[in-house]
Write an enzyme that holds these catalytic residues in place. Structure first.
Site, PDB file in Angstrom:
ATOM      1  CD  GLU A 136      -3.172  -0.899   2.046  1.00  0.00           C
ATOM      2  OE1 GLU A 136      -3.385   0.218   2.542  1.00  0.00           O
ATOM      3  OE2 GLU A 136      -3.910  -1.877   2.234  1.00  0.00           O
ATOM      4  CE1 TYR A 159      -1.070  -0.619   7.979  1.00  0.00           C
ATOM      5  CE2 TYR A 159      -1.695  -0.649   5.655  1.00  0.00           C
ATOM      6  CZ  TYR A 159      -1.022  -1.218   6.729  1.00  0.00           C
ATOM      7  OH  TYR A 159      -0.303  -2.380   6.550  1.00  0.00           O
TER       8      TYR A 159
HETATM    9  P1  NAD Z   1      -2.503  -7.380  13.027  1.00  0.00           P
HETATM   10  O1  NAD Z   1      -3.258  -6.117  13.245  1.00  0.00           O
HETATM   11  O2  NAD Z   1      -3.233  -8.657  12.913  1.00  0.00           O
HETATM   12  O3  NAD Z   1      -1.445  -7.570  14.214  1.00  0.00           O
HETATM   13  C1  NAD Z   1      -0.684  -6.522  14.716  1.00  0.00           C
HETATM   14  C2  NAD Z   1      -0.035  -6.995  16.016  1.00  0.00           C
HETATM   15  O4  NAD Z   1       0.792  -5.922  16.506  1.00  0.00           O
HETATM   16  C3  NAD Z   1      -1.048  -7.305  17.125  1.00  0.00           C
HETATM   17  O5  NAD Z   1      -0.694  -8.496  17.777  1.00  0.00           O
HETATM   18  C4  NAD Z   1      -0.933  -6.128  18.049  1.00  0.00           C
HETATM   19  O6  NAD Z   1      -1.238  -6.434  19.410  1.00  0.00           O
HETATM   20  C5  NAD Z   1       0.530  -5.736  17.879  1.00  0.00           C
HETATM   21  N1  NAD Z   1       0.789  -4.335  18.211  1.00  0.00           N
HETATM   22  C6  NAD Z   1       0.099  -3.245  17.774  1.00  0.00           C
HETATM   23  N2  NAD Z   1       0.607  -2.133  18.317  1.00  0.00           N
HETATM   24  C7  NAD Z   1       1.659  -2.509  19.078  1.00  0.00           C
HETATM   25  C8  NAD Z   1       2.592  -1.822  19.882  1.00  0.00           C
HETATM   26  N3  NAD Z   1       2.534  -0.488  20.011  1.00  0.00           N
HETATM   27  N4  NAD Z   1       3.538  -2.519  20.517  1.00  0.00           N
HETATM   28  C9  NAD Z   1       3.595  -3.885  20.417  1.00  0.00           C
HETATM   29  N5  NAD Z   1       2.727  -4.591  19.693  1.00  0.00           N
HETATM   30  C10 NAD Z   1       1.770  -3.922  19.021  1.00  0.00           C
HETATM   31  O7  NAD Z   1      -1.607  -7.115  11.759  1.00  0.00           O
HETATM   32  P2  NAD Z   1      -1.176  -8.107  10.586  1.00  0.00           P
HETATM   33  O8  NAD Z   1      -2.221  -8.127   9.564  1.00  0.00           O
HETATM   34  O9  NAD Z   1      -0.677  -9.358  11.182  1.00  0.00           O
HETATM   35  O10 NAD Z   1       0.060  -7.291   9.983  1.00  0.00           O
HETATM   36  C11 NAD Z   1       1.372  -7.460  10.526  1.00  0.00           C
HETATM   37  C12 NAD Z   1       2.331  -6.541   9.787  1.00  0.00           C
HETATM   38  O11 NAD Z   1       2.326  -6.870   8.395  1.00  0.00           O
HETATM   39  C13 NAD Z   1       1.953  -5.060   9.862  1.00  0.00           C
HETATM   40  O12 NAD Z   1       3.139  -4.326   9.994  1.00  0.00           O
HETATM   41  C14 NAD Z   1       1.262  -4.773   8.536  1.00  0.00           C
HETATM   42  O13 NAD Z   1       1.449  -3.434   8.175  1.00  0.00           O
HETATM   43  C15 NAD Z   1       2.023  -5.714   7.614  1.00  0.00           C
HETATM   44  N6  NAD Z   1       1.280  -6.202   6.447  1.00  0.00           N
HETATM   45  C16 NAD Z   1       0.044  -6.779   6.591  1.00  0.00           C
HETATM   46  C17 NAD Z   1      -0.619  -7.299   5.474  1.00  0.00           C
HETATM   47  C18 NAD Z   1      -1.971  -7.965   5.590  1.00  0.00           C
HETATM   48  O14 NAD Z   1      -2.565  -8.276   4.557  1.00  0.00           O
HETATM   49  N7  NAD Z   1      -2.486  -8.234   6.760  1.00  0.00           N
HETATM   50  C19 NAD Z   1      -0.018  -7.192   4.204  1.00  0.00           C
HETATM   51  C20 NAD Z   1       1.244  -6.576   4.095  1.00  0.00           C
HETATM   52  C21 NAD Z   1       1.879  -6.101   5.218  1.00  0.00           C
HETATM   53  O1  DAU Z   2      -2.197  -4.644   0.652  1.00  0.00           O
HETATM   54  C1  DAU Z   2      -1.743  -5.000   1.922  1.00  0.00           C
HETATM   55  C2  DAU Z   2      -2.707  -4.479   2.966  1.00  0.00           C
HETATM   56  O2  DAU Z   2      -3.877  -5.296   2.902  1.00  0.00           O
HETATM   57  C3  DAU Z   2      -2.123  -4.482   4.376  1.00  0.00           C
HETATM   58  O3  DAU Z   2      -1.045  -3.593   4.425  1.00  0.00           O
HETATM   59  C4  DAU Z   2      -3.181  -4.082   5.405  1.00  0.00           C
HETATM   60  O4  DAU Z   2      -2.651  -4.181   6.713  1.00  0.00           O
HETATM   61  C5  DAU Z   2      -4.368  -4.996   5.259  1.00  0.00           C
HETATM   62  O5  DAU Z   2      -5.393  -4.604   6.153  1.00  0.00           O
HETATM   63  C6  DAU Z   2      -4.891  -4.985   3.824  1.00  0.00           C
HETATM   64  O6  DAU Z   2      -5.480  -3.714   3.510  1.00  0.00           O
HETATM   65  P1  DAU Z   2      -6.815  -3.602   2.627  1.00  0.00           P
HETATM   66  O7  DAU Z   2      -7.439  -2.288   2.903  1.00  0.00           O
HETATM   67  O8  DAU Z   2      -6.553  -3.960   1.230  1.00  0.00           O
HETATM   68  O9  DAU Z   2      -7.660  -4.802   3.293  1.00  0.00           O
HETATM   69  P2  DAU Z   2      -9.177  -4.912   3.764  1.00  0.00           P
HETATM   70  O10 DAU Z   2      -9.412  -6.339   4.092  1.00  0.00           O
HETATM   71  O11 DAU Z   2      -9.529  -3.895   4.792  1.00  0.00           O
HETATM   72  O12 DAU Z   2      -9.990  -4.568   2.441  1.00  0.00           O
HETATM   73  C7  DAU Z   2      -9.812  -5.322   1.263  1.00  0.00           C
HETATM   74  C8  DAU Z   2     -10.718  -4.723   0.187  1.00  0.00           C
HETATM   75  O13 DAU Z   2     -12.089  -4.996   0.540  1.00  0.00           O
HETATM   76  C9  DAU Z   2     -10.625  -3.220   0.058  1.00  0.00           C
HETATM   77  O14 DAU Z   2     -10.791  -2.858  -1.295  1.00  0.00           O
HETATM   78  C10 DAU Z   2     -11.809  -2.696   0.878  1.00  0.00           C
HETATM   79  C11 DAU Z   2     -12.842  -3.789   0.688  1.00  0.00           C
HETATM   80  N1  DAU Z   2     -13.756  -4.001   1.836  1.00  0.00           N
HETATM   81  C12 DAU Z   2     -13.208  -4.193   3.057  1.00  0.00           C
HETATM   82  C13 DAU Z   2     -14.015  -4.424   4.149  1.00  0.00           C
HETATM   83  C14 DAU Z   2     -13.412  -4.614   5.522  1.00  0.00           C
HETATM   84  C15 DAU Z   2     -15.122  -4.055   1.614  1.00  0.00           C
HETATM   85  O15 DAU Z   2     -15.617  -3.895   0.490  1.00  0.00           O
HETATM   86  N2  DAU Z   2     -15.924  -4.288   2.703  1.00  0.00           N
HETATM   87  C16 DAU Z   2     -15.440  -4.459   3.966  1.00  0.00           C
HETATM   88  O16 DAU Z   2     -16.230  -4.647   4.908  1.00  0.00           O
END
Ligand code: NAD
Ligand code: DAU
Length: 351
Positions: A136, A159
């Site tokens: 992102e 974010y």
């Molecule tokens: P998540 O929200 O599920 O987990 C985040 C974790 O960080 C939680 O366990 C939370 O308690 C901990 N945390 C938050 N604030 C904190 C703080 N101040 N100190 C210590 N711990 C803290 O997130 P996720 O989806 O597992 O994402 C993990 C990482 O990967 C993030 O950095 C996110 O930006 C990145 N990322 C996520 C995705 C995705 O699709 N979920 C994709 C690409 C990158």
């Molecule tokens: O691309 C990586 C990112 O993917 C990570 O860095 C973020 O931490 C992770 O949350 C995710 O971000 P997105 O915004 O892409 O994910 P999200 O699941 O929130 O939304 C996915 C798509 O679905 C987006 O286009 C918004 C849409 N959406 C999401 C929700 C929660 C809906 O249409 N309805 C919903 O209720």
């Protein structure tokens, strides 16, 4: 025996990573540092809590004393920085905590690592700070093209802007102090333990409870989906073999629009769980502010340099994920009941 300080290891990707590493290797020690916000859940790690190679420390990555103590008490070889506020919708409502955790927390982690690892002649041998970032930070794509590591940063949401800010601070520590760093930028993950506020687990949960499924805008926004275990494998490879100072994009050419995702899940639940669940649950709602249209990763660099490729095809990964949520309804109840929110809410009251 290498020691990994994993931040955010109780969250979605972090807990999958901890489980992946402890299953794959007998000779790694994991220290999981997590403050346990609403998104952090130690139930995810129940199967390893008594593993002698695993330790949990409840601490905020912004807390200099707490993080310094962890470095003083342990010979840390690698930091893997997952901890972050991760949900775009929450960042639109409440940007401050995103700046605090994602930017200042990362800077604190960098600083504490630097204080521990820097020597008179350079850096302790073999150490590395791996920062887990997101596609992102590159902004939004049109109908063609892909994000490369060289694509300029152009984040839009609070974010993604906070993640871009943290990426740049990691880069600055690499450029200025020659700190051994890597940054990984991954596309959308899905799989077990994802908090049901994100699209895939939210749709599964709403199907199981026959609740309306909110689709933002026209439902045609595109994300590039990656099964979480494939992401964990990529991080393991980058820690071990990534060239110092480099950024690696992680994604598997697996683009789907949101409506496709929603319909696949409805169809699966309809056919396998409850035939009364159907597309009438789909509810178009107001679009997300500043909603990025399309993400798509070019993973050539990590494929060519490290031999990484995504092993789980989407069709298989989505079934595994739905099945996991079906088998773990209690987990969904626990994480959505608010039981884990008290600590977080007390801490950030009024922000
Ligand atoms: P998540 O929200 O599920 O987990 C985040 C974790 O960080 C939680 O366990 C939370 O308690 C901990 N945390 C938050 N604030 C904190 C703080 N101040 N100190 C210590 N711990 C803290 O997130 P996720 O989806 O597992 O994402 C993990 C990482 O990967 C993030 O950095 C996110 O930006 C990145 N990322 C996520 C995705 C995705 O699709 N979920 C994709 C690409 C990158
Ligand atoms: O691309 C990586 C990112 O993917 C990570 O860095 C973020 O931490 C992770 O949350 C995710 O971000 P997105 O915004 O892409 O994910 P999200 O699941 O929130 O939304 C996915 C798509 O679905 C987006 O286009 C918004 C849409 N959406 C999401 C929700 C929660 C809906 O249409 N309805 C919903 O209720």
């Amino acid at each position: 025996m290498k020691t990994y300080l994993v931040t955010g290891g109780a969250g979605f990707i972090g807990s999958n990573f901890v489980l992946y590493m402890l299953k794959k290797y007998n000779d790694v020690k994991i220290i999981n540092v997590d403050v346990l916000t609403y998104a952090g859940n130690l139930e995810n790690l129940k199967s390893v809590e008594n593993n002698p190679n695993y330790k949990f420390v409840q601490a905020n990555i912004c807390d200099k004393d707490a993080i310094t103590k962890i470095f003083e008490e342990n010979e840390v070889d690698y930091v893997v920085n997952f901890a972050a506020e991760s949900h775009v919708d929450r960042s639109i409502k409440n940007p401050e905590i995103f700046a605090e955790t994602n930017v200042l927390g990362t800077v604190n982690m960098l600083n504490c690592a630097k204080n521990s690892w820097e020597t008179e002649t350079g850096w302790k041998e073999g150490v590395k700070f791996l920062h887990v970032s997101t596609d992102e930070v590159y902004g939004s794509l049109g109908e063609t093209g892909f994000f490369m590591e060289t694509t300029p940063l152009d984040p839009h949401s609070p974010y993604s802007s906070s993640k871009a800010g943290s990426d740049l601070m990691v880069k600055a520590y690499g450029d200025t102090y020659k700190m051994p760093i890597n940054i990984t930028r991954c596309s959308n993950n899905y799989g077990p333990y994802q908090f049901p506020e994100k699209l895939i687990p939210l749709v599964i949960n709403n199907c199981l409870n026959k609740k309306p499924i909110p689709v933002y805008g026209d439902g045609m926004n595109i994300r590039d989906w990656l099964y979480v275990e494939d992401h964990c494998k990529a991080i393991d490879m980058v820690i071990r073999d990534g060239r110092l100072g480099e950024v690696y994009n992680v994604g598997g050419h697996n683009e789907r629009n949101n409506m496709h995702i929603v319909k696949t899940i409805i169809e699966y639940v309809h056919d396998n769980v409850d035939s009364t669940v159907d597309e009438s649950l789909i509810t178009y709602v107001e679009d997300r502010k500043g909603h990025d249209r399309r993400y798509g990763i070019d993973p050539t660099k990590i494929k060519e340099e490290l031999g990484w490729y995504p092993e789980t095809p989407y069709e298989e990964g989505i079934k595994l994920t739905i099945k996991w949520f079906l088998d773990n309804k209690e987990w969904i109840e626990n994480v959505t009941s608010g039981a884990y929110q008290n600590y977080y809410e007390k801490m950030y009251e009024g922000k």
